[in-house]
Design an enzyme around this catalytic site. Structure first.
Site, mmCIF file in Angstrom:
data_model
loop_
_atom_site.group_PDB
_atom_site.id
_atom_site.type_symbol
_atom_site.label_atom_id
_atom_site.label_comp_id
_atom_site.label_asym_id
_atom_site.label_seq_id
_atom_site.Cartn_x
_atom_site.Cartn_y
_atom_site.Cartn_z
ATOM 1 N N ARG A 25 0.826 -1.344 -0.007
ATOM 2 C CA ARG A 25 -0.007 0.019 0.086
ATOM 3 C C ARG A 25 0.843 1.276 0.055
ATOM 4 N NH1 ARG A 25 -5.787 -0.674 2.065
ATOM 5 N NH2 ARG A 25 -6.336 -2.650 0.937
ATOM 6 N N ARG A 29 -2.855 6.868 1.143
ATOM 7 C CA ARG A 29 -3.420 7.871 1.875
ATOM 8 C C ARG A 29 -2.555 8.649 2.676
ATOM 9 N NH1 ARG A 29 -8.782 5.052 3.680
ATOM 10 N NH2 ARG A 29 -7.379 3.354 3.775
ATOM 11 N N ARG A 38 -6.670 12.578 -4.992
ATOM 12 C CA ARG A 38 -7.995 11.804 -4.709
ATOM 13 C C ARG A 38 -9.108 12.810 -4.540
ATOM 14 N NH1 ARG A 38 -9.913 7.774 -0.171
ATOM 15 N NH2 ARG A 38 -11.811 8.652 -0.324
ATOM 16 N N ASP A 75 -6.800 -2.508 -7.385
ATOM 17 C CA ASP A 75 -7.373 -3.132 -6.009
ATOM 18 C C ASP A 75 -7.627 -4.812 -6.435
ATOM 19 O OD1 ASP A 75 -8.579 -2.148 -3.289
ATOM 20 O OD2 ASP A 75 -9.779 -3.655 -3.946
ATOM 21 N N TYR A 150 -15.335 -11.638 0.015
ATOM 22 C CA TYR A 150 -15.743 -10.246 -0.203
ATOM 23 C C TYR A 150 -16.938 -10.284 -1.124
ATOM 24 C CZ TYR A 150 -12.024 -7.459 1.396
ATOM 25 O OH TYR A 150 -11.066 -6.697 2.371
HETATM 26 O O1 CP3 Z 1 0.058 -1.612 -2.282
HETATM 27 C C1 CP3 Z 1 -0.258 -0.682 -3.037
HETATM 28 O O2 CP3 Z 1 0.147 0.568 -2.812
HETATM 29 C C2 CP3 Z 1 -1.046 -1.164 -4.385
HETATM 30 C C3 CP3 Z 1 -2.615 -0.766 -4.406
HETATM 31 C C4 CP3 Z 1 -3.391 -1.683 -3.508
HETATM 32 C C5 CP3 Z 1 -4.648 -1.099 -2.992
HETATM 33 N N1 CP3 Z 1 -5.393 -2.294 -2.606
HETATM 34 C C6 CP3 Z 1 -4.932 0.122 -3.210
HETATM 35 C C7 CP3 Z 1 -6.159 0.713 -2.071
HETATM 36 C C8 CP3 Z 1 -3.355 -2.982 -3.088
HETATM 37 C C9 CP3 Z 1 -2.308 -4.206 -3.489
HETATM 38 C C10 CP3 Z 1 -4.492 -3.522 -2.379
HETATM 39 C C11 CP3 Z 1 -4.998 -4.820 -2.239
HETATM 40 C C12 CP3 Z 1 -6.126 -5.087 -1.352
HETATM 41 N N2 CP3 Z 1 -7.438 -4.290 -1.386
HETATM 42 C C13 CP3 Z 1 -6.522 -6.142 -0.279
HETATM 43 C C14 CP3 Z 1 -5.228 -6.881 -0.162
HETATM 44 C C15 CP3 Z 1 -4.144 -6.462 0.768
HETATM 45 C C16 CP3 Z 1 -4.720 -6.157 2.268
HETATM 46 O O3 CP3 Z 1 -4.580 -5.001 2.622
HETATM 47 O O4 CP3 Z 1 -5.137 -6.896 2.948
HETATM 48 C C17 CP3 Z 1 -7.542 -5.753 -0.029
HETATM 49 C C18 CP3 Z 1 -8.022 -6.847 1.114
HETATM 50 C C19 CP3 Z 1 -8.122 -4.956 -0.671
HETATM 51 C C20 CP3 Z 1 -9.740 -4.528 -0.426
HETATM 52 C C21 CP3 Z 1 -9.738 -3.007 -0.229
HETATM 53 N N3 CP3 Z 1 -9.512 -1.995 -0.655
HETATM 54 C C22 CP3 Z 1 -10.244 -2.685 1.313
HETATM 55 C C23 CP3 Z 1 -10.420 -3.378 2.320
HETATM 56 C C24 CP3 Z 1 -10.273 -1.229 0.900
HETATM 57 C C25 CP3 Z 1 -10.366 -0.201 2.068
HETATM 58 C C26 CP3 Z 1 -9.364 -0.269 3.068
HETATM 59 C C27 CP3 Z 1 -9.094 1.322 3.643
HETATM 60 O O5 CP3 Z 1 -8.254 1.536 4.226
HETATM 61 O O6 CP3 Z 1 -10.161 2.176 3.607
HETATM 62 C C28 CP3 Z 1 -9.799 -0.894 -0.331
HETATM 63 C C29 CP3 Z 1 -9.562 0.458 -0.716
HETATM 64 C C30 CP3 Z 1 -7.811 0.790 -0.912
HETATM 65 N N4 CP3 Z 1 -7.231 -0.115 -1.995
HETATM 66 C C31 CP3 Z 1 -7.516 2.204 -0.730
HETATM 67 C C32 CP3 Z 1 -6.142 1.948 -1.315
HETATM 68 C C33 CP3 Z 1 -5.058 3.009 -1.587
HETATM 69 C C34 CP3 Z 1 -7.947 3.128 -0.050
HETATM 70 C C35 CP3 Z 1 -8.519 4.105 -1.038
HETATM 71 C C36 CP3 Z 1 -9.016 5.541 -0.329
HETATM 72 O O7 CP3 Z 1 -9.869 5.579 0.341
HETATM 73 O O8 CP3 Z 1 -8.150 6.240 -0.990
#
Ligand code: CP3
Length: 344
Positions: A25, A29, A38, A75, A150
């Site tokens: 990640r 943010r 964003r 994602d 999910y």
């Molecule tokens: O690693 C990176 O920088 C690459 C991008 C990446 C994102 N999601 C961007 C993202 C990767 C590799 C993921 C994987 C992902 N997404 C997983 C597996 C990894 C983990 O953390 O267990 C999962 C379970 C998801 C599903 C997902 N997407 C969730 C649960 C959320 C909300 C989480 C939160 O913190 O709000 C997201 C949104 C998401 N995916 C964000 C980002 C940068 C936050 C988006 C935002 O609000 O700007």
């Protein structure tokens, strides 16, 4: 010249000192430049599905910190989206999608998957073209089990209850779901490799809390089939597996059975255990506590040194045990990188 593409050399099981580092990640943010973009773009999904924006966000942490690998901004939920489920992100609550309890209506046509996912591949190709040739680009996908949690719950929910109930109650139709996910995830990884990804990571974020027999059928076996399919298409593909928070026996079994090149371990898995058990046959990646990175100071330096000391001389990629958190101070990321880069 020997400093080049350290991350890929580690995935080929060479040890490199100091080790390459990237953070799960790392685009996100905690970066002011991400938050600014964003606000302009409106939503996370728009950013992920607009190639120019996904490319720009992928490059942001590379420009700022010079990490040893970039990971595509996207994602794991793009796969359920390609299968026909609309995905939305509710501010502060995470992802939502329609909860399903059968595979009826899921899209199984690879041509349609390609249409739906084209923005991801375009963003990846654009990023590969803009990124410095020395910096590898990682593609990724969610593993079938995590995606199923999910899809069954309609959100990321405690205990993966809905997916478990489906799997126990109607194993034939749950296996049909996992089969579709194996196909679509393998397709997605292969397409990312073809668009220019130098390696791929499979995220099984909800691999914890399963009985051993279910871990075998729902986590290991689908992942093993994906690795096999990807390697059939691309024999030299480098693949990292992340069965997050599995039992130690689960990690070991996963590594041996799936034949991934590298294992990413979560914060709670003891690094000494990983070195002892997996360190010979697999590259290791991990596993600094993301909260230690927020804490900073001596605690951060001690935790970092412990990992560096334990993995010295082994093929190892420094990373976190899970994604970087939004309230992580940038100065602490800099402190971490300085420490790693001064290690021998
Ligand atoms: O690693 C990176 O920088 C690459 C991008 C990446 C994102 N999601 C961007 C993202 C990767 C590799 C993921 C994987 C992902 N997404 C997983 C597996 C990894 C983990 O953390 O267990 C999962 C379970 C998801 C599903 C997902 N997407 C969730 C649960 C959320 C909300 C989480 C939160 O913190 O709000 C997201 C949104 C998401 N995916 C964000 C980002 C940068 C936050 C988006 C935002 O609000 O700007």
């Amino acid at each position: 010249l020997f400093e080049e593409r350290k991350f890929l050399r580690v995935l080929s099981k060479q040890s490199v000192s100091p080790p390459p580092v990237w953070l799960m990640r790392q685009a996100g943010r905690y970066l002011p430049e991400y938050r600014e973009l964003r606000t302009k773009a409106g939503s996370f999904w728009t950013m992920a599905m607009t190639p120019e924006l996904a490319c720009e966000i992928t490059l942001q942490p590379i420009r700022r910190f010079g990490f040893d690998a970039a990971i595509l901004f996207s994602d794991i939920l793009v796969v359920p989206f390609a299968l026909g489920l609309p995905v939305t992100f509710v501010e502060g609550e995470g992802p939502r999608l329609p909860a399903i309890n059968s595979v009826d209506g899921l899209i199984r046509d690879p041509q349609a998957w390609l249409e739906a996912l084209r923005p991801v591949y375009d963003g990846l190709a654009m990023t590969r073209a803009k990124l410095d040739a020395q910096t590898p680009l990682i593609g990724f996908a969610g593993a079938p089990w995590t995606l199923a949690t999910y899809m069954a719950a309609g959100r990321g929910k405690d205990e993966q209850r809905a997916a478990k109930l489906w799997g126990y109650g109607d194993p034939l139709s749950f296996d049909a779901l996992l089969d579709i996910l194996v196909e679509c995830v393998a397709f997605h990884l292969i397409r990312q490799l073809e668009a220019g990804a130098d390696a791929v990571q499979i995220f099984d974020s909800w691999a914890s809390g399963l009985p051993a027999a279910m871990f075998e059928c729902w986590v290991i076996e689908p992942t093993r089939r994906i690795v096999e399919k990807v390697r059939t298409a691309h024999p030299d593909a480098k693949i990292i597996g992340f069965p997050r928070a599995s039992t130690l026996e689960g990690y070991e079994r996963y590594a041996q059975a799936t034949k991934v090149d590298a294992i990413s371990i979560d914060t709670a898995a003891p690094i000494h255990w990983a070195v002892r058990t997996l360190g010979g046959g697999f590259a290791l990646q991990g596993n600094l506590d993301p909260i230690a990175l927020i804490a900073g100071g001596d605690a951060l330096l001690r935790a970092t040194d412990e990992i560096l000391d334990a993995t010295r001389g082994l093929p190892f990629v420094f990373n976190l045990g899970h994604g970087i958190l939004p309230d992580t101070p940038i100065a602490h990321v800099e402190q971490l990188l300085t420490r790693i880069r001064s290690a021998r």
